[in-house]
Design an enzyme around this catalytic site. Sequence first.
Site, short mmCIF file in Angstrom:
data_model
loop_
_atom_site.label_atom_id
_atom_site.label_comp_id
_atom_site.label_asym_id
_atom_site.label_seq_id
_atom_site.Cartn_x
_atom_site.Cartn_y
_atom_site.Cartn_z
N GLY A 1 55.83 72.69 10.19
CA GLY A 1 54.41 72.42 10.03
C GLY A 1 54.12 71.17 9.22
O GLY A 1 55.01 70.53 8.65
N HIS A 2 52.84 70.83 9.16
CA HIS A 2 52.43 69.59 8.49
C HIS A 2 52.70 69.63 6.99
O HIS A 2 52.66 70.68 6.35
CB HIS A 2 50.97 69.25 8.78
CG HIS A 2 49.98 70.28 8.35
ND1 HIS A 2 48.64 70.17 8.62
CD2 HIS A 2 50.10 71.45 7.68
CE1 HIS A 2 47.99 71.19 8.13
NE2 HIS A 2 48.86 71.99 7.56
N ASN A 3 53.01 68.47 6.45
CA ASN A 3 53.24 68.25 5.01
C ASN A 3 54.51 68.91 4.48
O ASN A 3 54.70 68.97 3.26
CB ASN A 3 52.04 68.73 4.18
CG ASN A 3 50.74 68.13 4.64
OD1 ASN A 3 50.66 66.94 4.92
ND2 ASN A 3 49.72 68.96 4.74
#
EC number: 2.3.1.191
Length: 361
Positions: free
Chosen positions: A252-254
């Site tokens: 997922g993001h980050n």
Amino acid sequence: MALTLEALAARFGGEIVGDGRCEVGALAPLDQAGPRQLAFLANPKYLAQVETTGAGAVLIAPGDLEKLGAAAHGRNFIVTPNPYAYFARVAQMFIDLAAPPRAAGVHPSATIDPAAQVAASAVIGPHVTVEAGAVIGERAQLDANVFVGRGTRIGDDSHLYPNVAIYHGCTLGPRAIVHSGAVIGSDGFGFAPDFVGEGDARTGAWVKIPQVGGVKVGPDVEIGANTTIDRGAMADTVIDECVKIDNLVQIGHNCRIGAYTVIAGCAGIAGSTTIGKHCMIGGAVGIAGHVTLGDYVIVTAKSGVSKSLPKAGIYTSAFPAVEHGDWNRSAALVRNLDKLRDRIKALETALVAREGDAGGA
């Protein structure tokens, strides 16, 4: 192409026991190898196979060679502390020697934006698209139907297999390997709730949060087929050097994945999670968002991680498979644990009361 054991030892190290002029041209398992093939022993429980193998030579650890004793007589060995890693390096060498060279250049069907930079030594396959501002490094190989978005940088000696998509604003370090169907830099799963009311009267929408970060992939990273790595919401998603990611993994993001970590197939890692260095994430592991795993953490297959694991060690939460009847009996017990707890508490209370009465008498 066959090489002598002397040539292999000169390139990769190790001590030769037996005939250094023995030639091998391929690798094979101990129980299938022939006289011109090289086998390896990585697990001592297969030591007996060394005594019967038809291999021309065997990669073996010093301790295992000692255990063979007289059975080693007349056989050829390269003695090395890590036969498995030695095997991997030899296998890669044989593949490189056998692979037909790819001529540098751009296939006529490829679409290269005039504002992109493609190294003269790069190999650009059929129907590849490279958008404006993208940079393709020296000796990089982009196979058929690869897409490279605007401003993305592909490092030297990287290999993108067919149908890989690298969105805009991403960076792949040198010697990256990305297998077919992988998508790097797609939007992270970010939506802000904007609802009012309750129940059937509830109205509103999920408001999409633009994902303006990118993905930064370090050197010597390998990414498996159909794996997806989301771009950051504001900062970048980061995959550090020498990370190895299997097929069908979602990151997922980050997220930040530390150097030398390996992630097995079907694992899912929610956004803003940090995984330390030298970790091992088993197949189908699920990791919640906004948690941190420290260095040298091992999570076994199908485990669920809902909180941070800062301490190095092995963590398991999956239930191993058992016979169906045993599972049903266990499930019935679990459903009644609250009743059993209440009965035990009642018995404890009664026992304390009885002991009190006896003491008073």
